[in-house]
Design a protein around this motif. Structure first.
Motif, short mmCIF file in Angstrom:
data_model
loop_
_atom_site.label_atom_id
_atom_site.label_comp_id
_atom_site.label_asym_id
_atom_site.label_seq_id
_atom_site.Cartn_x
_atom_site.Cartn_y
_atom_site.Cartn_z
N GLU A 132 0.83 -1.21 0.00
CA GLU A 132 0.00 0.00 0.00
C GLU A 132 0.86 1.26 0.00
N VAL A 133 1.94 1.23 0.76
CA VAL A 133 2.85 2.37 0.82
C VAL A 133 3.44 2.67 -0.55
N ARG A 134 3.88 1.63 -1.25
CA ARG A 134 4.46 1.82 -2.58
C ARG A 134 3.45 2.42 -3.55
N GLN A 135 2.23 1.92 -3.50
CA GLN A 135 1.20 2.42 -4.41
C GLN A 135 0.88 3.87 -4.14
N LYS A 136 0.72 4.22 -2.88
CA LYS A 136 0.41 5.60 -2.53
C LYS A 136 1.55 6.54 -2.87
N ARG A 137 2.78 6.06 -2.65
CA ARG A 137 3.93 6.91 -2.94
C ARG A 137 4.01 7.24 -4.42
N MET A 138 3.79 6.22 -5.26
CA MET A 138 3.86 6.43 -6.71
C MET A 138 2.81 7.42 -7.19
N LYS A 139 1.61 7.34 -6.60
CA LYS A 139 0.52 8.22 -7.02
C LYS A 139 0.72 9.66 -6.55
N LYS A 140 1.38 9.80 -5.40
CA LYS A 140 1.50 11.12 -4.80
C LYS A 140 2.77 11.87 -5.19
N GLN A 141 3.80 11.16 -5.61
CA GLN A 141 5.09 11.80 -5.83
C GLN A 141 5.03 12.95 -6.83
N ALA A 142 4.32 12.72 -7.94
CA ALA A 142 4.26 13.75 -8.98
C ALA A 142 3.57 15.01 -8.45
N LEU A 143 2.45 14.82 -7.76
CA LEU A 143 1.71 15.96 -7.23
C LEU A 143 2.50 16.67 -6.14
N VAL A 144 3.12 15.88 -5.28
CA VAL A 144 3.92 16.45 -4.20
C VAL A 144 5.06 17.29 -4.77
N LYS A 145 5.72 16.74 -5.79
CA LYS A 145 6.84 17.44 -6.40
C LYS A 145 6.40 18.76 -7.02
N LYS A 146 5.27 18.72 -7.69
CA LYS A 146 4.77 19.93 -8.34
C LYS A 146 4.46 21.01 -7.31
N LYS A 147 3.79 20.63 -6.23
CA LYS A 147 3.44 21.60 -5.19
C LYS A 147 4.70 22.13 -4.50
N GLU A 148 5.64 21.23 -4.29
CA GLU A 148 6.88 21.63 -3.64
C GLU A 148 7.61 22.70 -4.44
N LEU A 149 7.76 22.44 -5.75
CA LEU A 149 8.48 23.38 -6.60
C LEU A 149 7.76 24.71 -6.70
N MET A 150 6.42 24.66 -6.69
CA MET A 150 5.65 25.89 -6.74
C MET A 150 5.88 26.71 -5.48
N LEU A 151 5.87 26.04 -4.32
CA LEU A 151 6.09 26.74 -3.06
C LEU A 151 7.50 27.30 -2.96
N LEU A 152 8.44 26.63 -3.60
CA LEU A 152 9.82 27.08 -3.58
C LEU A 152 10.08 28.18 -4.60
N GLY A 153 9.06 28.51 -5.38
CA GLY A 153 9.19 29.60 -6.34
C GLY A 153 10.00 29.27 -7.57
N LYS A 154 9.96 27.99 -8.00
CA LYS A 154 10.73 27.62 -9.18
C LYS A 154 10.18 28.37 -10.40
N PRO A 155 11.05 28.93 -11.21
CA PRO A 155 10.61 29.69 -12.40
C PRO A 155 9.77 28.84 -13.34
N LYS A 156 8.84 29.48 -13.98
CA LYS A 156 8.00 28.78 -14.96
C LYS A 156 8.85 28.37 -16.16
N ARG A 157 8.55 27.19 -16.66
CA ARG A 157 9.30 26.68 -17.81
C ARG A 157 9.09 27.59 -19.02
#
Length: 244
Positions: A132-157
Motif C-alpha cells: 500500500e505504501v508503494r502504491q500511494k507513494r507512486m501516485k503522490k510523488q508527482a503531485l507532491v513534487k509539483k506543489k513543492e516546486l511551486m512553493l519554492l518559487g521555481k521559475p516557470k518553464r
C-alpha cells in the motif's frame, strides 16, 4: 489555522509532507517529514504509527516561521523560507548543537518505537502495508513534487513558439469549446508562413533566456538552503529552440 497552513507550506517547500492526513484515502501520514501514507484501514487497526522527529533545521524553521510571518506579513512563503535559511546559517554553532542534540535523542527514541511497532505486525500485515505504501507513494510523488516546486518559487518553464501562439490566439478564436478553439488555432499555425512563425520563435528564444537566468538564480538559492537535489545536471542552452 493560517499559521498551520503556512507551517505546512514550509515543510512542503523543504521537501517534506507536513500533512497529517492523506487526501487520497483519508489515512494518517506517519510523519510531517514523510511522503508515506499509512492506509486508513491499517492505521485504524494498528493504532498510532511512530512519527519521525524533525531534523534540526526543520525544527528551527517551524519555530521561526510565525515570527518571520509576523515581521513580514506581506512576504511570499518562498521569501520567508529564504529568510529563515539565512537565519539558520547565521545561528551560532553552540545554538545549532542544541537542535542537533535534540534531534539525535528523538531519533533514538523513534527507532526504538519503530522496532516495537514492527514487532507487533504479522507477516501478512507487513506485506500489505508495504504494498500500500508503494502504491500511494507512486501516485503522490508527482503531485507532491509539483506543489513543492511551486512553493519554492521555481521559475516557470519556457514556452515554445507554438505555445506562445496558442496563448495569444486563444481568446480571439470564435469556437465555443476549448477543444474547437485549439483545433482552429492548430490549423492556423500550420498555415503560417516561415516569416510569421519566426516572430514567435524569437519570442520563445527570449523566454528561454529569461528562464535560464531565473533558474540560475533559483538554483543558487536552493544550494544555499541545502536542496542541491533540485539543481539540474544537464542544462539546455537558449539557442536550442525549435518551432514546436
Amino acid at each position: 489555522m493560517a499559521v498551520f497552513r503556512a507551517m505546512w507550506g514550509v515543510l512542503r517547500a523543504l521537501g517534506r509532507s507536513g500533512a497529517e492526513m492523506c487526501a487520497g484515502c483519508g489515512g494518517r501520514m506517519p510523519s510531517p517529514l514523510s511522503l508515506v501514507c499509512i492506509p486508513k484501514w491499517f492505521s485504524s487497526n494498528l493504532g498510532n504509527y511512530p512519527k519521525k522527529p524533525m531534523s534540526s533545521y526543520l525544527r528551527f524553521s517551524t519555530e521561526q516561521l510565525p515570527r518571520f510571518k509576523a515581521k513580514h506579513p506581506d512576504a511570499k512563503l518562498s521569501d520567508l523560507i529564504r529568510k529563515i535559511a539565512a537565519a539558520w546559517r547565521e545561528l551560532p554553532d553552540a545554538e545549532k548543537k542544541v537542535y542537533e542534540a535534540d534531534f539525535k535523542a528523538e531519533w533514538k527514541a523513534y527507532k526504538e518505537a519503530m522496532s516495537k511497532f514492527k514487532d507487533q505486525l504479522t507477516p501478512s500485515q507487513l506485506v500489505s502495508f508495504e504494498k500500500e505504501v508503494r502504491q500511494k507513494r507512486m501516485k503522490k510523488q508527482a503531485l507532491v513534487k509539483k506543489k513543492e516546486l511551486m512553493l519554492l518559487g521555481k521559475p516557470k518553464r519556457p514556452r515554445s513558439a507554438y505555445n506562445i501562439y496558442v496563448s495569444e490566439s486563444f481568446q480571439e478564436a470564435t469556437d465555443k469549446t476549448a477543444q474547437g478553439k485549439l483545433k482552429t488555432i492548430n490549423e492556423a499555425w500550420k498555415n503560417l508562413s516561415s516569416d510569421e512563425k519566426q516572430a514567435y520563435i524569437q519570442l520563445a528564444k527570449d523566454d528561454r533566456i529569461r528562464y535560464d537566468n531565473e533558474m540560475k538564480s533559483w538554483e543558487e538559492q536552493m544550494a544555499e538552503v541545502g536542496r542541491s537535489d533540485l539543481i539540474r545536471r544537464n542544462v539546455k542552452r537558449a539557442g536550442d529552440i525549435t518551432e514546436n
